[in-house]
Every structure is written in C-alpha cells, then in structure tokens.
Enzyme design. Structure first.
Site, PDB file in Angstrom:
ATOM      1  N   GLU A  48       0.815  -1.223   0.000  1.00 53.67           N
ATOM      2  CA  GLU A  48       0.000   0.000   0.000  1.00 53.67           C
ATOM      3  C   GLU A  48       0.843   1.265   0.000  1.00 53.67           C
ATOM      4  O   GLU A  48       0.543   2.228  -0.704  1.00 53.67           O
ATOM      5  CB  GLU A  48      -0.960   0.019   1.192  1.00 53.67           C
ATOM      6  CG  GLU A  48      -2.117  -0.967   1.089  1.00 53.67           C
ATOM      7  CD  GLU A  48      -1.790  -2.335   1.666  1.00 53.67           C
ATOM      8  OE1 GLU A  48      -0.645  -2.535   2.145  1.00 53.67           O
ATOM      9  OE2 GLU A  48      -2.677  -3.213   1.645  1.00 53.67           O
TER      10      GLU A  48
ATOM     11  N   HIS B 297      -9.936  -4.250  11.001  1.00 47.37           N
ATOM     12  CA  HIS B 297     -10.634  -4.047   9.727  1.00 47.37           C
ATOM     13  C   HIS B 297     -11.891  -3.192   9.897  1.00 47.37           C
ATOM     14  O   HIS B 297     -12.819  -3.281   9.103  1.00 47.37           O
ATOM     15  CB  HIS B 297     -11.005  -5.392   9.088  1.00 47.37           C
ATOM     16  CG  HIS B 297      -9.850  -6.089   8.453  1.00 47.37           C
ATOM     17  ND1 HIS B 297      -8.834  -6.644   9.177  1.00 47.37           N
ATOM     18  CD2 HIS B 297      -9.535  -6.294   7.148  1.00 47.37           C
ATOM     19  CE1 HIS B 297      -7.954  -7.183   8.353  1.00 47.37           C
ATOM     20  NE2 HIS B 297      -8.346  -6.975   7.116  1.00 47.37           N
TER      21      HIS B 297
END
Lengths: 337, 326
Positions: B60, B129
């Site tokens: 990322e 998450h």
C-alpha cells in the site's frame, strides 16, 4: 537450493569519453556546487539560513556525472541532501540560495527551504524529507513517463540510510513488476546520519537489494566524474530503451556532518583526511592538468565560479521575504471543472 | 430514474471519467482480474485494459506513493485501498507527500489523485478491519475529504473528485456497496464542499455524513412519531467543510446532534461542535451532543459490536437530550 536468478549485467556506456572541453564544463559545475554550498555554510553560521541544512560537499561528481548522462527532459526525484543535484540539473544557484534564505525569490517562494528544492522548468521534482519515501514517488513519475509515451527517464536519488526503508523496497518491487523507466541511484556516503554503513546494514552494497526483485544492478565508485557519467549513461539508456529499471550504488563520501549542526564525531581518526585524497573536485582538476589544462584556464573558471557563488549569496540576501498575504495561496491547487 | 447500487454508481463515475480523460487510471489490490474485492470495478479491466485498470502487489505504501508521483507527472490516478484500514500503511505518502507537495513545491506540482475505498466498520471484522479514518485525514490541510451517503451523491462526488486538482480522500463503506438509490442516466457533477439537507425539520438538526446519515434518517422518523421535527444535514464533504450549511441549520433549529462513525476523542464531531460554539453560541438553546462509536477498538462478537457502533436508537436518545427530554 536453486541458483539465484541473476539479472544481466549493465551494458557498456554508449557515450564516448569526454575531451578536455567537456571535462572542464563538468569541473566548473562541481566547483560551482562546492562554492555555493560553502557560501551556504557561511550563511548558516550567520543565521541567514535556518532549520536543517544538509551539505553535499564531497559528493559533487555523482550529481554532475549523472546530469551529464541525462537529457533535459529526464526527471529527478531526490531526498533532502539535494543542493548539489539541483544545481547539476540546472536549478539557478540564485533561486536555490534565495530558497535557503527563506526568500520570496526562492525556488519554492520560501515555502520549502533547503530540504524541498523544486524547479519544474528543469524537471527537478523535489527534495523530500521522509527518508526513502521519494523512491515510491519516483516510481510513480516513471509510471507517467511510460504511460504518457514519453522517452524520458526518472532518476530517483537516495542515500544508504534510505536503503533500509520499506518504501524503497516496495518501490523496487513495483518498478520491476511494471518495467518502468527509472534508475534508482543510491549514493552510499558511508553514513546514515551518524550511523556507519556497517552498523546499519549487514550487506553494505545496497545495489544488491535489487537482486531480490530481479533488477539489473551495479556498484561503482563515484569520485571520478567521467566514470559516473559513463555508468549512469549505461543505466539511463538501458531504462530509456524500455528494458525496465536499474539500481546503482555509487560509492561516495560526504566531507561535512549530516547537517550543519553535526560535528561528525563518529568518524574514525584520520578517516576524513584519507577520504579527502579522493576529493572529486581535486581529482578532476588533476585529470584536466594531465589533459593539458593550464593555470590560466583553470583560474579563469575559478574566478567565474566565485562570482556566481557570491552573486547567489548577494541575490538571496537582498531578496524580499515572502508576502504574508501569500500564506494560504498554496495549500490547494485551483481546480477547474 | 434508474435505481442502482452504490458500487454501480461508483463504477459509473470511474468509467465515465476514464472514457473522458485518458490520463485517469485505477490502481489497487484486486481491482482488475478479480473485479475488485467488493466488485466496485467489475468489468473495468475488460473495457480499459491492464495499463489503466492495474492490479498491484500488497504494497500500500508503495502504490500510494506511485500514485502521488504519477499525479505530479501528469496523470490522474484513482488509488483504491481495499479498505481504508490499509491506508494506514500508506499514511506517510498520503500525508507527507500528497497533502503537502503542492505547497512545498511553491505551487509547481499539483497532485490530482483520488484515494478511495471502504471506510469504517462492516460486520464482525474486529479491530483491524473496522477503523474509521475520517478524522485522521480531515485533520490535514492539503487534502479534501469526501464521504457520500447515497449512490446519487457517490457518483456525482466521485466524478468531481477525479477532476479535482488536489488529493481527495473518498470514503465509502462496505455495508453500503449494495444499498440502492436513484441515479439519473444523464451526466451530472456534485461540487465538493457542499452539504445537502436530506430531511427538513424545525426542532433540531442531526448533522452527519456517510453511513450514519441513514441512522439519522431513521431516528428522524422515530422522533416524528413523538412530535419532534428533526432535520438531517448530510455534510458529504469534511474538507472543505460547508460552514454556511451548518450555521444556517443552527440558526433554524437551535439544537444540534452530531453523529460521527469512529471514535469520540478529537474527532470531526468535536471540530463541528467547537465551530458551532465559537461562531454561533448565542443561537444555541442546548449544548451540542455527539454520538460516536464507543471509545474502544472494535470487538468481534456480535453483541459487543452492537454496543460499540451507532444505531438509530442512540441518535434518538441524543436527540432527547438536546430537546431536554432525557
């Protein structure tokens, strides 16, 4: 265990060696960088330059040799020890010095300072202050150069300290995967701030990091500007031809501390004196004398450089500070539809 | 008017902009061959090919930085974070590079990039998450932060974000990808920085953005049954913030509840209530009340999760407090 798949060696340089006139030009550029930075060091002690100021003195042959191997449209992205690279790429010493002084006439109008020199007119795309982050930015620049169908290459500069950052590794993975036109240039100047190379990495040739992603690599000494020009050219033309990226480690040495506030007490006794024997400015001068350059010729260049460096200082000193009314004008770019 | 899901509205926005401008491309994990982890980019690889709909390795920070560099060098990347939780790995590139480069370069290099993906909690995904990043990104000048609540807003705002010359954080929601709404067939844009009154009312204003707007609308229905007329102001953008819409709402109803997903401490809801206090204190008939997630990392078990997240009942309860009926 299978053999490590080793990428092919970097080919020979397409460039013929420089003649005396060509080498004189590079020597003048190296000397200019040195004198401008010595002027910056003086201005720092006078408190005309504030904050961080990381000098490049000792490494000039690397930036100048690289610039001699580049086309004007090639993009450079780098870290914060970038004064020498900026001048080598064509940034005006006046505008750069004015930036160091925090003046409105600076390269970024006094907004960036020493660590963030940018000049779009010569495709100098910035000095960045987060070690290693510029490797991913350079990879993105190369992405656009490829997909906008240009012939330009991105030169992405960083130091040995950055070669331990995840951003550097991720950038190499992406650049190799997408076969981007980028040359990663690690200037190994032996110190990541105050930590010696062998105290911060088990493997001290950082170009070997490229093998893990299958990247063409090479390590070479960077004290001889002609050698730098030749090997840089080999790498840049390899990338320009669409073969994918290259990683180079250029062995160099910085004569000053990490920044102006660092007395560099971490060096071994006698180390600096020993390294100064391969001072790139002096080496090139000796080579020029071998090629027949005389005192008068060299002195004329020295005088010209001296005038340019003083002119940069005086221009910066006399320039106006930024207009406070401008403070909010650069947070967001104007957007049309 | 066609009734389509949020994911389809987002896809329409990207597809239309990619047809319009060849410098726009989509990059991220699983966006191409897999058709997107949440199928937002379904079919786009087929139309645009692998140079414009680009699968990345799980890196990322690397591909966010790549996007920033590509934006500086003349393209308009859309970087998809599979979820914004993973954007924290790329926080350096979003904050130190994307948000600052226009200023640091003295206005020489703009950074026209969109970072988009699912924000906040879904169901039973536990602590790592379920993060809401609204307040983190809204903190930084140089970024724009957008959080749509309906397919109509999502499409119009995403198209504006792609055309914007600045980095835009575009916050979606996994739970909302399947939610449907009316989206006109003809092209339209929604300007970034304009709030939208989703329901009119006289007694108090529920201010929110993104997913909790729907909790506010449900709460307003409940309150109406009690004879309390609540209006719902959907901010749609957090940066720039639509001050006028907020202050007009205070001037009209004099009572405000701010509903924000994510944590209470130093959140956008705190910013909004501080601004109301600074700018229109005299117009208030009651202190501003905030409704946010409970101040703990998201738990996994369903019963605990329900305690943590916002629901309409908590909004109703907060409304009672500002109405003096608690």
């Amino acid at each position: 265990m299978p053999d490590l798949p080793v990428p092919p060696p970097l080919p020979e340089s397409p460039l013929p060696p420089l003649d005396k006139a060509g080498l004189l030009t590079l020597w003048e550029k190296m000397l200019l960088i040195r004198r401008v930075e010595e002027m910056a060091a003086k201005a720092y002690t006078e408190r005309k330059i504030l904050g961080f100021c990381h000098l490049y003195i000792g490494q000039e042959s690397v930036a100048v040799g690289a610039a001699a191997a580049c086309r004007p449209e090639d993009r450079w992205v780098t870290g914060y020890r970038e004064h020498g690279q900026a001048i080598a790429k064509g940034v005006s010493p006046r505008a750069m010095m004015a930036e160091l002084f925090g003046k409105a006439t600076g390269t970024t109008k006094g907004l960036g300072g020493s660590m963030h020199i940018f000049d779009k007119s010569v495709h100098f795309m910035g000095g960045y202050g987060i070690v290693g982050a510029q490797c991913a930015l350079g990879t993105g620049v190369a992405w656009s150069l490829k997909h906008l169908k240009t012939d330009a290459v991105c030169l992405c500069w960083f130091g040995d300290g950055a070669a331990n950052q995840g951003a550097f590794f991720e950038a190499m993975c992406l650049a190799q995967l997408y076969k981007l036109p980028i040359v990663f240039v690690c200037e190994n100047n032996f110190y990541a701030m105050g930590t010696a190379i062998d105290r911060q990495s088990a493997l001290t040739d950082m170009s070997l990091r490229g093998l893990g992603v299958g990247m063409v690599r090479e390590q070479f000494e960077g004290f001889d500007v002609e050698q730098v020009r030749q090997r840089m050219s080999a790498a840049i033309e390899y990338a320009r031809a669409g073969n994918g990226p290259v990683i180079l480690e250029v062995v160099t040495y910085r004569h000053r501390g990490h920044s102006m506030s660092d007395p560099a007490k971490y060096r071994k006794p006698g180390e600096l004196e020993e390294k100064k024997k391969s001072d790139p400015v002096h080496l090139t001068e000796a080579r020029l004398r071998d090629l027949g350059a005389g005192d008068a010729e060299l002195e004329a260049i020295r005088d010209r450089v001296e005038i340019a460096a003083k002119d940069a200082y005086e221009f910066a000193d006399a320039s106006p500070i930024p207009d406070p009314a401008d403070l909010y004008n650069y947070t967001y770019a104007p957007s049309g539809s | 008017m066609p009734n389509i899901a949020m994911r389809e509205a987002l896809r329409q926005a990207m597809v239309e902009e990619m047809r319009r401008d060849p410098t726009v491309f989509l990059m991220g994990e699983e966006v191409a061959q897999y058709d997107g982890a949440y199928k937002v980019s379904q079919g786009m690889l087929e139309e645009f090919g692998p140079d414009r709909v680009v699968d990345t390795p799980i890196a990322e920070n690397g591909f966010a930085g790549l996007g920033v560099g590509a934006a500086m060098a003349g393209m308009r990347p859309i970087i998809e974070f599979m979820t914004f939780n993973f954007s924290l790995v790329a926080f350096d590139q979003v904050i130190n590079s994307a948000a600052k480069v226009y200023q640091m370069s003295g206005g020489q290099y703009a950074c026209p990039i969109v970072f988009r993906g699912a924000n906040g909690h879904a169901e039973n995904l536990a602590a790592q998450h379920s993060t809401s990043v609204d307040s983190l990104y809204a903190h930084f000048p140089g970024l724009k932060v957008v959080s749509p609540a309906t397919p109509y807003d999502a499409k119009g705002l995403l198209k504006s974000a792609i055309r914007d010359n600045n980095p835009v954080i575009f916050l979606e929601s996994e739970l909302m990808y399947g939610w449907k709404g009316e989206v006109p067939a003809e092209e339209y844009l929604i300007p970034i920085g304009k709030a939208d009154l989703k329901r009119d009312g006289d007694d108090l204003t529920l201010i929110s953005w993104g997913k909790p707007v729907h909790h506010c609308l449900k709460a307003a229905e409940e309150l109406a049954k009690e004879g309390i007329s609540a209006q719902v102001l959907d901010l749609r953008s957090l940066r720039p913030l639509d001050h006028d819409a907020i202050f007009n709402a205070v001037a009209k109803t004099h009572r405000v509840v701010v509903v924000q997903e994510g944590h209470l401490f130093a959140g956008v809801a705190a910013e909004i209530s501080a601004r109301i206090m600074e700018s229109c204190f005299d117009l208030l008939d009651a202190p501003v009340v905030r409704v946010t997630n409970r101040d703990v990392p998201q738990p996994y078990a369903t019963n605990l999760e329900k305690l943590v997240v916002i629901d309409p009942a908590r909004v109703v309860e907060a409304a009672h407090r500002v109405m003096g009926r608690a």
